[in-house]
Design a protein around this motif. Structure first.
Motif, short mmCIF file in Angstrom:
data_model
loop_
_atom_site.label_atom_id
_atom_site.label_comp_id
_atom_site.label_asym_id
_atom_site.label_seq_id
_atom_site.Cartn_x
_atom_site.Cartn_y
_atom_site.Cartn_z
N ASN A 344 44.54 42.16 29.52
CA ASN A 344 44.33 42.18 30.97
C ASN A 344 45.10 43.32 31.63
O ASN A 344 44.63 43.96 32.56
N ALA A 345 46.32 43.54 31.13
CA ALA A 345 47.13 44.63 31.70
C ALA A 345 46.43 45.97 31.52
O ALA A 345 46.50 46.85 32.39
N ALA A 346 45.74 46.12 30.39
CA ALA A 346 44.99 47.35 30.16
C ALA A 346 43.69 47.38 30.95
O ALA A 346 43.19 48.44 31.32
N GLY A 347 43.14 46.18 31.23
CA GLY A 347 41.81 46.08 31.80
C GLY A 347 41.59 46.80 33.10
O GLY A 347 40.59 47.49 33.28
N SER A 348 42.51 46.65 34.05
CA SER A 348 42.29 47.26 35.36
C SER A 348 43.21 48.45 35.62
O SER A 348 43.33 48.90 36.76
N SER A 349 43.87 48.95 34.57
CA SER A 349 44.77 50.09 34.77
C SER A 349 44.02 51.35 35.18
O SER A 349 44.60 52.27 35.75
N LEU A 350 42.72 51.39 34.87
CA LEU A 350 41.92 52.54 35.30
C LEU A 350 41.95 52.69 36.82
O LEU A 350 41.90 53.81 37.34
N LEU A 351 42.05 51.56 37.53
CA LEU A 351 42.17 51.64 38.99
C LEU A 351 43.43 52.38 39.41
O LEU A 351 43.43 53.14 40.37
N VAL A 352 44.53 52.14 38.68
CA VAL A 352 45.78 52.84 38.98
C VAL A 352 45.59 54.34 38.81
O VAL A 352 46.02 55.15 39.65
N VAL A 353 44.91 54.73 37.72
CA VAL A 353 44.64 56.15 37.47
C VAL A 353 43.80 56.73 38.60
O VAL A 353 44.13 57.78 39.17
N TRP A 354 42.72 56.06 38.95
CA TRP A 354 41.81 56.60 39.98
C TRP A 354 42.50 56.73 41.34
O TRP A 354 42.34 57.73 42.03
N VAL A 355 43.26 55.71 41.71
CA VAL A 355 43.94 55.76 43.02
C VAL A 355 44.93 56.92 43.05
O VAL A 355 44.98 57.69 44.03
N GLY A 397 38.41 48.52 48.35
CA GLY A 397 37.40 47.46 48.39
C GLY A 397 37.20 46.81 47.03
O GLY A 397 37.02 45.59 46.93
N VAL A 398 37.27 47.60 45.95
CA VAL A 398 37.16 47.05 44.60
C VAL A 398 38.33 46.10 44.33
O VAL A 398 38.15 45.01 43.75
N VAL A 399 39.51 46.48 44.77
CA VAL A 399 40.69 45.61 44.59
C VAL A 399 40.50 44.29 45.33
O VAL A 399 40.78 43.21 44.79
N VAL A 400 39.98 44.36 46.55
CA VAL A 400 39.73 43.13 47.31
C VAL A 400 38.72 42.25 46.59
O VAL A 400 38.88 41.02 46.50
N LEU A 401 37.66 42.87 46.07
CA LEU A 401 36.67 42.11 45.29
C LEU A 401 37.31 41.43 44.10
O LEU A 401 37.02 40.27 43.79
N MET A 402 38.20 42.15 43.42
CA MET A 402 38.85 41.60 42.24
C MET A 402 39.72 40.39 42.60
O MET A 402 39.85 39.46 41.81
N LEU A 403 40.27 40.40 43.79
CA LEU A 403 41.11 39.27 44.23
C LEU A 403 40.30 38.00 44.45
O LEU A 403 40.86 36.90 44.46
N THR A 404 38.99 38.15 44.60
CA THR A 404 38.14 36.97 44.82
C THR A 404 37.63 36.37 43.52
O THR A 404 36.97 35.34 43.54
N ALA A 408 39.24 38.62 37.22
CA ALA A 408 39.66 39.93 37.71
C ALA A 408 41.04 39.85 38.36
O ALA A 408 41.85 40.78 38.26
N ARG A 409 41.31 38.73 39.04
CA ARG A 409 42.63 38.54 39.66
C ARG A 409 43.73 38.52 38.59
O ARG A 409 44.81 39.08 38.77
N ALA A 410 43.44 37.90 37.45
CA ALA A 410 44.40 37.87 36.34
C ALA A 410 44.63 39.29 35.80
O ALA A 410 45.76 39.66 35.46
N GLN A 411 43.55 40.09 35.74
CA GLN A 411 43.70 41.48 35.32
C GLN A 411 44.60 42.25 36.26
O GLN A 411 45.49 43.00 35.83
N LEU A 412 44.36 42.10 37.56
CA LEU A 412 45.19 42.80 38.54
C LEU A 412 46.65 42.41 38.42
O LEU A 412 47.55 43.26 38.48
N ALA A 413 46.91 41.11 38.26
CA ALA A 413 48.29 40.63 38.16
C ALA A 413 48.96 41.21 36.91
O ALA A 413 50.12 41.66 36.97
N ALA A 414 48.23 41.23 35.79
CA ALA A 414 48.81 41.76 34.56
C ALA A 414 49.05 43.27 34.67
O ALA A 414 50.08 43.78 34.21
N THR A 415 48.12 43.99 35.30
CA THR A 415 48.30 45.43 35.48
C THR A 415 49.47 45.71 36.41
O THR A 415 50.26 46.63 36.17
N ALA A 416 49.59 44.92 37.49
CA ALA A 416 50.74 45.08 38.39
C ALA A 416 52.04 44.84 37.64
O ALA A 416 53.04 45.55 37.85
#
Length: 449
Positions: A344-355, A397-404, A408-416
């Protein structure tokens, strides 16, 4: 071809059916939105890479734009992500191959594949590029063949078939049977499928003419990937009902079997294995070059800077290979809960790169323009700064979607959590560095006295 090879992987061959299942034919909108985001982020990255080619790519640009902490964090988060991905890819290869050869142990297949690609990456960058070119070409040929078969099937040009019209596209609940919520859910499924294309800018530093190479590659690669992704998915939802169970099990196989092609399932298994091996090969390259770049900037062990007579960072390659094997072991040995956290930590790390790519481009554009002088930048991001800000808003907006969404919320938490750990390591390393500097300075003063 490297960018195509890295971005066209199991996410397309296996994961596209999941997106169709949650959004119906409207997953085409999800792919279009995700593709547009990738186009914009890659244009920003290409602007910086064409002006300042660097093997550390976005890590170098983040450091220049935001400070050393940003380059350190982005570089090691990306490195960790790809190490985890290496384990997943080679585990997938081993499972498929042992299905063909039941007498061969999975660990044997994994070890053999890792050994081969370690040699490929150690021999030299030219040989790596040749391997990756042919791998990518096989995948491209497979997708083009699929598109040809799919179009012939849709128009009823194959024996025993009738034109399908729009019955599957607009029937079975309509184009968007699960509504806007389904399109949003589909976006979460497909948005990370384009990961891997950023390797183009990492590799550009070793090209014969870096500025020209990255400009040409990024101009052409994005629309080709969009054609392959959107075109392939369009074929799927045209010729089969979106809720057909076989689409989830294997969308490419489902279409080829509908066309009456014998051995379609085995053929696609071979293509998936090649796709995974291609991505594995490219990710060894990317992790080794990122580690090499970080070490060169004082943000990693100095030993990672060692190069062979062919200018290959051999220590960084071997570290990536060994840790790839460790990741394979984690896939087989760890309890699901712990492995899930790591993946999960790896799953949404691409968002960190893009931002951070978008933020870096905002900050660096004026400096790059000033440094370029009258000749100007080799390649520019469109609509600066407004389109960059719009991209950042869309990523938000993608982050907000993931929070719902629970998963995806678990991915965000692990990446954070991963980002927090890396930032913490950076802070500790800075404290230790300052103490070492003071101790060295004090010893020098006493020696001089």
């Amino acid at each position: 071809m490297m960018g195509l090879g890295s971005a066209i992987g199991a996410g397309l061959f296996l994961g596209s059916g999941v997106g169709i299942a949650v959004a119906g034919p409207a997953v085409l909108v999800s792919y279009a939105v995700a593709g547009l985001l990738v186009v914009l982020v890659m244009r920003m990255l290409a602007e910086m890479a064409a002006a300042v080619p660097a093997s550390g790519s976005f890590s170098v640009y983040a450091e220049r734009a935001l400070g050393r902490w940003a380059g350190f964090t982005l570089g090691w988060v990306y490195w960790f992500t790809l190490i985890m991905v290496l384990g997943v890819e080679i585990t997938g290869v081993a499972r498929i191959v042992t299905g063909w050869l039941p007498g061969v142990p999975q660990w044997g297949v994994a070890l053999a594949a890792v050994a081969v690609f370690a040699v490929v990456n150690l021999v030299g960058v030219r040989q790596f590029g040749e391997f990756e070119f042919w791998f990518a070409l096989i995948k491209v040929v497979a997708i083009v063949g699929f598109l040809v078969v799919g179009v012939a099937l849709a128009f009823g040009w194959l024996p025993g078939t009738e034109p399908v019209g729009t019955s599957n596209l607009l029937g079975h609940g309509g184009f968007a049977p699960t509504g806007l919520g389904g399109i949003a859910a589909g976006l979460l499924v497909v948005v990370f499928a384009f990961g891997g294309i950023e390797i183009v800018t990492i590799a550009s530093a070793e090209a014969r003419d870096p500025q020209r190479a990255v400009a040409r590659a990024t101009r052409s690669i994005v629309w080709r990937i969009l054609l392959f992704y959107v075109g392939a998915v369009a074929v799927m939802v045209l010729v089969l009902p979106w809720d057909a169970p076989q689409l989830v099990d294997g969308p490419f196989v489902a279409v080829l079997e509908l066309a009456g092609l014998p051995g379609a399932a085995r053929l696609m298994e071979v293509v998936v294995v090649l796709a995974l091996l291609s991505a594995f090969n490219a990710n060894i390259y990317a992790t080794s070059r990122m580690a090499f770049s970080l070490a060169g900037r004082g943000d990693g062990p100095r030993v990672l800077r060692r190069v062979s007579g062919r200018d290959v960072p051999w220590v960084a390659v071997l570290v990536s290979v060994v840790l790839g094997l460790v990741a394979v072991a984690l896939n087989w040995l760890l309890p699901d809960a712990l492995l899930g956290i790591l993946l999960n930590a790896a799953g949404s790390s691409l968002l960190v790169v893009w931002v951070l790519v978008a933020v870096s481009q905002l900050r660096l554009r004026p400096r790059l323009v000033a440094a370029a002088g009258p000749e100007g930048l080799p390649l520019r991001m469109w609509g600066y700064p407004w389109l960059t800000w719009a991209t950042l808003a869309a990523l938000g907006g993608v982050v907000v979607l993931m929070l719902t969404d629970d998963a995806a919320r678990a991915q965000l938490a692990a990446t954070a959590g991963l980002v927090a750990v890396v930032v913490g390591i950076y802070a500790v390393s800075q404290v230790l560095r300052r103490r070492s500097t003071r101790a060295t300075g004090g010893a020098a003063a006493e020696s001089g006295a």
